[in-house]
Design a protein around this motif. Structure first.
Motif, short mmCIF file in Angstrom:
data_model
loop_
_atom_site.label_atom_id
_atom_site.label_comp_id
_atom_site.label_asym_id
_atom_site.label_seq_id
_atom_site.Cartn_x
_atom_site.Cartn_y
_atom_site.Cartn_z
N PRO A 1 0.84 -1.21 0.00
CA PRO A 1 0.00 0.00 0.00
C PRO A 1 0.86 1.25 0.00
O PRO A 1 2.01 1.22 0.45
CB PRO A 1 -0.79 -0.12 1.31
CG PRO A 1 -0.67 -1.55 1.72
CD PRO A 1 0.67 -2.00 1.20
N THR A 2 0.31 2.34 -0.47
CA THR A 2 1.06 3.59 -0.56
C THR A 2 1.62 3.99 0.79
O THR A 2 0.91 4.05 1.79
CB THR A 2 0.15 4.71 -1.10
OG1 THR A 2 -0.40 4.29 -2.35
CG2 THR A 2 0.94 5.99 -1.30
N GLY A 3 2.93 4.22 0.82
CA GLY A 3 3.57 4.71 2.03
C GLY A 3 3.75 3.67 3.11
O GLY A 3 4.04 4.00 4.26
N ARG A 4 3.56 2.38 2.77
CA ARG A 4 3.70 1.35 3.78
C ARG A 4 4.62 0.26 3.26
O ARG A 4 4.92 0.16 2.08
CB ARG A 4 2.33 0.75 4.13
CG ARG A 4 1.35 1.76 4.71
CD ARG A 4 -0.01 1.16 4.95
NE ARG A 4 0.04 0.13 5.99
CZ ARG A 4 -1.04 -0.52 6.40
NH1 ARG A 4 -2.22 -0.25 5.89
NH2 ARG A 4 -0.93 -1.45 7.34
N THR A 5 5.07 -0.58 4.17
CA THR A 5 5.91 -1.69 3.78
C THR A 5 5.05 -2.82 3.24
O THR A 5 3.83 -2.82 3.36
CB THR A 5 6.74 -2.19 4.98
OG1 THR A 5 5.83 -2.52 6.05
CG2 THR A 5 7.68 -1.11 5.47
N ASN A 6 5.71 -3.81 2.66
CA ASN A 6 4.99 -4.93 2.08
C ASN A 6 4.16 -5.66 3.14
O ASN A 6 4.62 -5.90 4.26
CB ASN A 6 5.98 -5.92 1.46
CG ASN A 6 6.37 -5.51 0.06
OD1 ASN A 6 5.72 -4.68 -0.55
ND2 ASN A 6 7.44 -6.09 -0.45
N LEU A 7 2.96 -6.01 2.75
CA LEU A 7 2.11 -6.86 3.57
C LEU A 7 1.98 -8.20 2.86
O LEU A 7 1.76 -8.25 1.64
CB LEU A 7 0.74 -6.23 3.75
CG LEU A 7 0.70 -4.86 4.45
CD1 LEU A 7 -0.72 -4.32 4.47
CD2 LEU A 7 1.24 -4.96 5.86
N ALA A 8 2.14 -9.28 3.60
CA ALA A 8 2.09 -10.62 3.01
C ALA A 8 0.76 -11.27 3.38
O ALA A 8 0.35 -11.26 4.53
CB ALA A 8 3.26 -11.46 3.51
N TYR A 9 0.11 -11.85 2.37
CA TYR A 9 -1.17 -12.50 2.60
C TYR A 9 -1.07 -13.96 2.15
O TYR A 9 -0.68 -14.24 1.01
CB TYR A 9 -2.28 -11.81 1.81
CG TYR A 9 -2.55 -10.40 2.26
CD1 TYR A 9 -3.40 -10.14 3.33
CD2 TYR A 9 -1.94 -9.31 1.63
CE1 TYR A 9 -3.65 -8.85 3.76
CE2 TYR A 9 -2.18 -8.01 2.05
CZ TYR A 9 -3.04 -7.80 3.12
OH TYR A 9 -3.28 -6.51 3.55
N VAL A 10 -1.41 -14.88 3.04
CA VAL A 10 -1.45 -16.30 2.69
C VAL A 10 -2.88 -16.76 2.45
O VAL A 10 -3.10 -17.91 2.05
CB VAL A 10 -0.77 -17.16 3.77
CG1 VAL A 10 0.70 -16.87 3.86
CG2 VAL A 10 -1.43 -16.95 5.13
#
Length: 709
Positions: free
Chosen positions: A501-510
């Protein structure tokens, strides 16, 4: 009976403990002398404490109370009289506290499992100092601290399994495991362990599993690891490991899982790794590995199901030998320097469900889509940041428009693709996530996009799209119907999907079901009003319409989106006031209406006042405490709830109050003049004058409302 009185059961069927002879009770076994030897009561919904009275069952050999709701500490003298206990399983309860200093396993103990509780403190040597026959010791998923006790290896020569994972052990990973000569499984992942891998573990040739992920271990993987000829699992991911991969890894012929991702490993993949013919999972992502992987012969890895080499510095083409790994389910080679095209050999991978090749230098998107359409089991296709400047494949270039029947994720963002949204996407009826962001797609957003029955995540941001917000998008079934929203894929993904997301670090979804339902249309050339029907998207979490040319008012129907977490309407041509009804959006964590033509008071006493000035800047007519611009007294009515017109148009109470004020004054003056005959002629003159003033006020406000309309 004492134990029975200390517990209760929430199980659907109560414990059958009504017979006079306790040896006939459910879960109880006795020997020939009618002495209790076993208590087996897992999954019985037991609540209460662990009764010290159990310590009086001197012939007890098996105690299994796992998967219940027992709480409280371990009794201090619990094992003093239970000298025949061989199996203790208290796992998956809510037991807590530190292990008492006076508590020590009996020498008969073989299996001790107190995992998945709330125990804390240290695991002291005194706890196991008598356990000379201990084979399995599991204290995982608690809150234990301090060093890991390796003294177990000198106390018992029979130890097979040691599991210290998911605690708060915070010392260096100690030496001493090398004295566990029969050890088969060693786990200590998800702690705060530091230091080097102890070299003495390479002497334990019986080891089948070494699992130390998510710690702070550093240094190289010693070459001695190739001596562990029985090793099937090596998990060292998410540490600070560095150096080269051991040259002779291929000697680990029984290796099934090699997971070294998220470290700082360097060098190239050793060709001997291709001799590990039993490999099922190979994960080396997020390292600094390099070299031409097209020279590696993957054809011998017939059992390989998951291959993840992403986020490295590999170059070359996709290895042809990979297409001979017929068991492959997931392949991720993203974020490397690969080039060339996807080969028709990919069609031989009929079990392939997940492919991610993003951020490389691949060419010929039309060919890639046509080939991947033939992989009948594909659920995830991520090809972003490739095919730069090519045309988005249209209907006439797609060979089989009726394939991709299982596809749930299609990501083609960041490719600078040209053209318009093609109709063939509408035929992917299982599609749940569509990412076409950061391209040069032109034309309008087609209405058929709103007909995809399971689509809940759309990212068309940073394109050249024009036209209006399609009304059909406000009827997306997965965002309007609870029944369909619950049908979002619940299964585990073979590999996580990373979203930034803009301005955020990677988010991981399983799980796809964990991704926030979203519509991203920012940075296009969309215009017109934001449709009032947008309030139907009640399961939407993210709405980003920023950097467009939307005009008109902010529809109060947005307040119906009670699950909204992000709302960005900045950099448009919106006018009027911020609807007071937006204060009902309690889950908003990101909000911006900056750089529009909004006016009036920012609703006070609401969550909208928790956002910074930057969320409101660029609106000269806005005022309020949060914006540090004082409102004029007359606008104080803006704090009150808006009155809704017949067509959903907002008529602020300010206008109603002014109108009523004039009306009241008009009536009062007229009444006075009417009943004082000397002033009757003046009455008719004043009547006409006041009537005209009222008409002027009403006309001015109606004109203003018409502009807002």
């Amino acid at each position: 009976m004492s134990f029975l009185h200390s517990i209760s059961s929430t199980a659907a069927t109560p414990l059958r403990w009504s017979f006079p002879n306790c040896c006939l009770w459910e879960g109880i076994e006795c020997d020939s002398n009618v002495r209790v030897t076993q208590i087996q009561l897992p999954f019985r919904g037991l609540k209460g404490s662990l009764s010290p009275s159990l310590g009086n069952l001197t012939h007890l050999s098996h105690l299994n109370l796992s998967h219940n709701w027992l709480s409280g500490p371990l009794p201090k003298e619990f094992f003093r009289s239970i000298t025949h206990l061989t199996t203790l399983d208290l796992s998956f309860n809510v037991l807590s506290g530190e292990i008492p200093l006076s508590l020590s396993f009996p020498s008969s103990i073989q299996v001790a499992d107190i995992s998945s509780n709330h125990f804390s403190g240290m695991v002291r040597t005194s706890f196991v100092q008598m356990a000379s026959n201990l084979m399995i010791f599991n204290v995982s998923n608690n809150s234990f601290t301090g060093p890991i006790p390796t003294s177990i290896c000198t106390i018992s020569n029979h130890t097979r399994v040691l599991d210290f994972s998911s605690n708060d052990f915070n010392d260096q990973l100690p030496r001493g495991f090398g004295r566990c000569y029969a050890l088969e499984v060693l786990r200590a992942g998800f702690n705060n362990l530091s230091g080097l891998l102890p070299s003495d573990i390479y002497n334990v040739t019986t080891l089948r599993e070494i699992s130390f992920p998510v710690n702070r271990l550093r240094g190289p993987i010693g070459g001695g690891v190739v001596q562990l000829s029985n090793l099937t699992i090596l998990h060292l991911h998410s540490n600070k490991m560095s150096g080269l991969l051991p040259r002779d890894l291929g000697k680990l012929s029984k290796l099934e899982q090699l997971d070294l991702h998220s470290n700082s490993l360097t060098g190239s993949l050793t060709p001997s790794l291709m001799n590990c013919r039993n490999l099922i999972t190979l994960s080396l992502r997020e390292n600094f590995l390099e070299g031409d992987i097209s020279t590696l012969d993957f054809s011998m890895l017939k059992q390989l199901r998951t291959l993840d080499l992403s986020n490295n510095h590999f170059r070359g083409n996709i290895p042809e030998g990979l297409y001979l790994c017929k068991s492959l389910i997931a392949v991720r080679l993203a974020n490397n320097q690969l080039e060339g095209q996807i080969s028709p050999g990919m069609l031989t991978l009929q079990s392939l469900s997940y492919i991610a090749l993003s951020n490389n230098r691949l060419a010929n998107m039309t060919g890639a889509i046509n080939i991947l359409r033939g992989c009948k089991n594909l659920r995830v296709v991520i090809l972003a940041k490739n095919f730069f400047g090519e045309m988005l494949p249209d209907d006439k270039h797609i060979l089989d428009i009726n394939s991709f029947k299982k596809l749930k994720v299609l990501a083609l963002g960041g490719c600078s693709l040209r053209g318009q949204l093609p109709r063939w996407i509408a035929e992917i009826t299982e599609l749940e996530i569509l990412d076409l962001s950061y391209n040069r797609i032109s034309g309008s957003i087609p209405g058929w996009l709103g007909t995809l029955p399971k689509l809940f995540y759309i990212d068309l941001s940073v394109n050249l799209l024009s036209g209006k917000f399609p009304q059909e998008l406000c009827t997306l079934p997965a965002l309007t119907s609870e029944h369909i929203a619950l049908q979002v894929n619940q299964n585990y993904l073979e590999l996580p999907i990373f979203v930034q997301p803009t301005g955020r670090t990677n988010l991981a979804y399983v799980h796809l079901s964990h991704m926030p339902p979203a519509i991203y249309l920012g940075s296009n050339s969309l215009n017109g009003d934001i449709p009032t029907t947008i309030g139907q998207l009640k399961f939407l979490h993210v709405l980003d319409l920023s950097n467009n040319s939307f005009s008109g008012i902010i529809p109060y129907q947005i307040s119906y989106l009670r699950n909204l977490e992000k709302l960005d309407l900045s950099w448009n041509n919106l006018s009027g006031e911020i609807p007071v009804s937006l204060r009902s959006l309690y889950f908003l964590s990101s909000f911006s209406v900056a750089h529009n033509a909004l006016e009036g008071m920012i609703p006070s006493g609401t969550q909208l006042q928790s956002f910074p000035d930057s969320s409101y800047e660029g609106n000269p007519g806005l005022c309020g405490f949060v914006y540090q611009r004082k409102c004029l007294p007359v606008t104080s009515f803006n704090n009150q709830r808006d009155v809704q017109g017949e067509n959903g148009l907002q008529i602020p109470r300010l206008y109603v109050a002014v109108g009523l004020g004039y009306a009241t004054g008009f009536v009062a003056v007229c009444t006075t003049l009417l009943f004082h005959s000397p002033w009757r002629h003046a009455y008719f003159s004043a009547l006409i004058h006041l009537k005209d003033n009222v008409y002027v006020i009403i006309a001015m406000n109606m004109a203003r409302l018409q502009r807002r309309r």
